[in-house]
Enzyme design. Structure first.
Site, PDB file in Angstrom:
ATOM      1  N   SER A 159       0.843  -1.192   0.000  1.00 21.15           N
ATOM      2  CA  SER A 159       0.000   0.000   0.000  1.00 21.15           C
ATOM      3  C   SER A 159       0.877   1.240   0.000  1.00 21.15           C
ATOM      4  O   SER A 159       2.064   1.189   0.308  1.00 21.15           O
ATOM      5  CB  SER A 159      -0.924   0.011   1.228  1.00 21.15           C
ATOM      6  OG  SER A 159      -0.173  -0.032   2.427  1.00 21.15           O
TER       7      SER A 159
ATOM      8  N   GLY B 263       2.288   2.958  -2.233  1.00 21.42           N
ATOM      9  CA  GLY B 263       3.463   2.980  -3.095  1.00 21.42           C
ATOM     10  C   GLY B 263       4.641   2.181  -2.599  1.00 21.42           C
ATOM     11  O   GLY B 263       5.694   2.170  -3.247  1.00 21.42           O
TER      12      GLY B 263
ATOM     13  N   GLU C 229      -9.821   3.876  -8.174  1.00 18.63           N
ATOM     14  CA  GLU C 229      -8.730   4.681  -8.725  1.00 18.63           C
ATOM     15  C   GLU C 229      -8.651   4.470 -10.233  1.00 18.63           C
ATOM     16  O   GLU C 229      -8.563   3.326 -10.702  1.00 18.63           O
ATOM     17  CB  GLU C 229      -7.411   4.294  -8.070  1.00 18.63           C
ATOM     18  CG  GLU C 229      -7.405   4.462  -6.557  1.00 18.63           C
ATOM     19  CD  GLU C 229      -6.130   3.926  -5.926  1.00 18.63           C
ATOM     20  OE1 GLU C 229      -5.138   3.729  -6.656  1.00 18.63           O
ATOM     21  OE2 GLU C 229      -6.135   3.704  -4.703  1.00 18.63           O
TER      22      GLU C 229
ATOM     23  N   GLU D  67      -6.979   0.529  -9.497  1.00 13.65           N
ATOM     24  CA  GLU D  67      -7.202  -0.277  -8.300  1.00 13.65           C
ATOM     25  C   GLU D  67      -8.478   0.197  -7.616  1.00 13.65           C
ATOM     26  O   GLU D  67      -9.074   1.209  -8.004  1.00 13.65           O
ATOM     27  CB  GLU D  67      -6.013  -0.172  -7.333  1.00 13.65           C
ATOM     28  CG  GLU D  67      -4.716  -0.772  -7.863  1.00 13.65           C
ATOM     29  CD  GLU D  67      -3.574  -0.708  -6.867  1.00 13.65           C
ATOM     30  OE1 GLU D  67      -3.765  -0.104  -5.790  1.00 13.65           O
ATOM     31  OE2 GLU D  67      -2.509  -1.268  -7.149  1.00 13.65           O
TER      32      GLU D  67
ATOM     33  N   ASP E 205      -8.117   8.017   1.001  1.00 11.20           N
ATOM     34  CA  ASP E 205      -7.466   9.203   1.559  1.00 11.20           C
ATOM     35  C   ASP E 205      -7.764  10.461   0.735  1.00 11.20           C
ATOM     36  O   ASP E 205      -7.948  11.543   1.291  1.00 11.20           O
ATOM     37  CB  ASP E 205      -5.955   8.991   1.731  1.00 11.20           C
ATOM     38  CG  ASP E 205      -5.270   8.445   0.507  1.00 11.20           C
ATOM     39  OD1 ASP E 205      -5.888   8.373  -0.571  1.00 11.20           O
ATOM     40  OD2 ASP E 205      -4.076   8.081   0.616  1.00 11.20           O
ATOM     41  N   THR E 206      -7.832  10.340  -0.590  1.00 13.73           N
ATOM     42  CA  THR E 206      -8.170  11.514  -1.411  1.00 13.73           C
ATOM     43  C   THR E 206      -9.577  12.006  -1.117  1.00 13.73           C
ATOM     44  O   THR E 206      -9.900  13.168  -1.369  1.00 13.73           O
ATOM     45  CB  THR E 206      -8.042  11.209  -2.907  1.00 13.73           C
ATOM     46  OG1 THR E 206      -8.962  10.177  -3.269  1.00 13.73           O
ATOM     47  CG2 THR E 206      -6.636  10.771  -3.264  1.00 13.73           C
TER      48      THR E 206
ATOM     49  N   ARG F 117       2.121  11.573   7.774  1.00 11.70           N
ATOM     50  CA  ARG F 117       0.988  12.471   7.536  1.00 11.70           C
ATOM     51  C   ARG F 117       0.285  12.708   8.866  1.00 11.70           C
ATOM     52  O   ARG F 117      -0.208  11.768   9.489  1.00 11.70           O
ATOM     53  CB  ARG F 117       0.042  11.839   6.513  1.00 11.70           C
ATOM     54  CG  ARG F 117      -0.985  12.774   5.955  1.00 11.70           C
ATOM     55  CD  ARG F 117      -1.623  12.186   4.704  1.00 11.70           C
ATOM     56  NE  ARG F 117      -2.325  10.935   4.979  1.00 11.70           N
ATOM     57  CZ  ARG F 117      -2.628  10.040   4.055  1.00 11.70           C
ATOM     58  NH1 ARG F 117      -2.264  10.215   2.800  1.00 11.70           N
ATOM     59  NH2 ARG F 117      -3.289   8.941   4.375  1.00 11.70           N
TER      60      ARG F 117
END
Length: 415
Positions: free
Chosen positions: A164, A166, A282, A295, A302-303, A385
């Site tokens: 996950s 990246g 996505e 995906e 999160d976006t 984050r």
């Protein structure tokens, strides 16, 4: 579909609806808040104490959720009516067993297992559902990777079968980089160090124009999609998102079709008649106008944090309603901003080692139409984050600028 009538209203009473949240980060925190507002009892579990959702739930636990025995023991102790996976590092076989014994898993144990496995998901999307995707192959060894890369061509992208944000992903420009890409995939995959070898997916690097997230909701009322979300990433992780993304009507129609078909396909394979919840689909939009499936996450994305500013019902509210068996229709996913207005989110990433302290909030939030969520994670360990700035503007561009300004005006210290 099954009609659900949850008992809500008294979370600390004798017979509330009980939800076990597996994963208690910033997204899980908002889900816990949304459920609590509807009178649901929530137990928030994560691998460490003090995770964001644990701070707002009625109960909390710290366990290794990949440990099947520990997870099964937790479920037995909590006795949830509903289990909500909010992360992918979970012993999915235990979820299937719980589902077989009458516990609802959101959206289902089968969907959670499919979406965390790139090979299973891509096979379903491309081969069974016929969704457009980039050219791809799978490989189980370095030699197979070399053959697969030669077939899809260079440049290509190599990703672990399971990972996950990246992790383990790399762009390969020529054959000389394949050995390093294979090693990065093994080190960045989920379960690295367990003595096994992970298969990888090799994808042709597409001529990308931009990426879209289509939040898609499956509920007792059917499947609906939110307005498209644009995004910017760094190192495979989200940094900015905005809504609505300005796309041509033809592209939007195709994006909605792919998102609905992807979720409908997962629902059909769910193994349960209550496959309800929010899905973050996505998509890649290429420079020639084609839209490709990439995906899907079977949970808030999160976006989608931008929906806390752009919609009356955020993705977290929608997730809570859907999982409780409440109808989610087109009107529920509508934007609350004006026709020509836009909303944006900007991730606040903090570097250092220690506790993050936020100051100068008065200056950061002085501009009308701005907001802030501090995740309150206990510590930063390198780069993490730690919050998100939100803004509404006269258009998307103004909203994006305002969100960045909120983040820049904050004074953040790691102590």
């Amino acid at each position: 579909m099954t009609k659900i009538n949850p008992v809500v209203g008294t979370p600390l009473g004798s017979h509330p609806t009980r939800v076990l949240l597996l994963g208690s980060g910033e997204l899980g925190k908002e889900v816990a808040i949304a459920l609590s507002r509807l009178g649901v009892w929530v137990c928030a579990a994560d691998s460490y104490d003090g995770a964001p959702a644990q701070q707002v739930a009625q109960a909390h636990e710290a366990i290794d959720m990949t440990d099947a025995t520990a997870l099964a023991d937790l479920i037995a102790r909590v006795k949830p009516d509903i289990i909500v996976p909010e992360v992918e590092a979970i012993a999915t076989d235990v979820l299937k067993d719980a589902q077989d014994h009458g516990v609802r898993v959101v959206p289902s144990a089968g969907i959670a297992a499919t979406c965390m496995d790139r090979e299973a998901l891509r096979t379903l999307a491309a081969q069974e559902l016929g969704l457009p995707t980039s050219d791809y192959r799978f490989a189980g060894s370095l030699d197979e990777l070399k053959q697969a890369a030669a077939q899809v061509g260079f440049p290509c992208v190599v990703k672990p079968r399971m990972s996950s944000s990246g992790h383990g992903q790399s762009v390969v420009r020529d054959a000389g980089q394949l050995e390093q890409a294979w090693q990065e995939a093994q080190e960045g995959r989920r379960g690295a160090g367990d003595g096994t070898v992970s298969r990888v997916i090799v994808e042709r690097l597409v001529d990308l124009d931009y990426e879209l997230t289509m939040l898609t909701v499956s509920s007792v009322a059917g499947i609906v999609t939110c307005a498209p979300i644009g995004q910017r990433q760094e190192d495979g992780d989200y940094r900015d998102s905005w809504q609505p993304a300005r796309v041509d009507p033809e592209i939007l129609d195709e994006a909605r079709r792919i998102a609905r078909d992807a979720v409908a396909g997962l629902v059909a394979h769910a193994g349960t008649d209550t496959p309800w919840g929010v899905f973050g689909v996505e998509l890649f939009v290429l420079k020639d106008g084609r839209v490709l499936f990439n995906e899907v996450s079977p949970r808030p994305h999160d976006t989608g944090m931008v929906t806390m500013a752009s919609q009356r019902l955020s993705e977290f509210d929608l997730h809570a309603r859907a999982m409780l068996g409440l109808p989610v229709k087109e009107g529920h996913v509508a934007l609350s901003i004006g026709k020509f207005e836009g909303a944006a989110s900007h991730a606040i990433v903090v570097e250092g080692y220690g506790e993050a302290e936020f100051a100068d909030l008065d200056e950061a939030l002085a501009t009308p139409g701005t907001d802030l969520r501090v995740f309150a994670k206990p510590r930063v360990e390198g780069r993490r984050r730690m919050g998100v700035a939100l803004a509404v503007g006269s258009d998307v561009e103004e909203a994006r600028i305002k969100a960045v300004q909120v983040a820049q005006a904050l004074r953040i210290q790691v102590v």
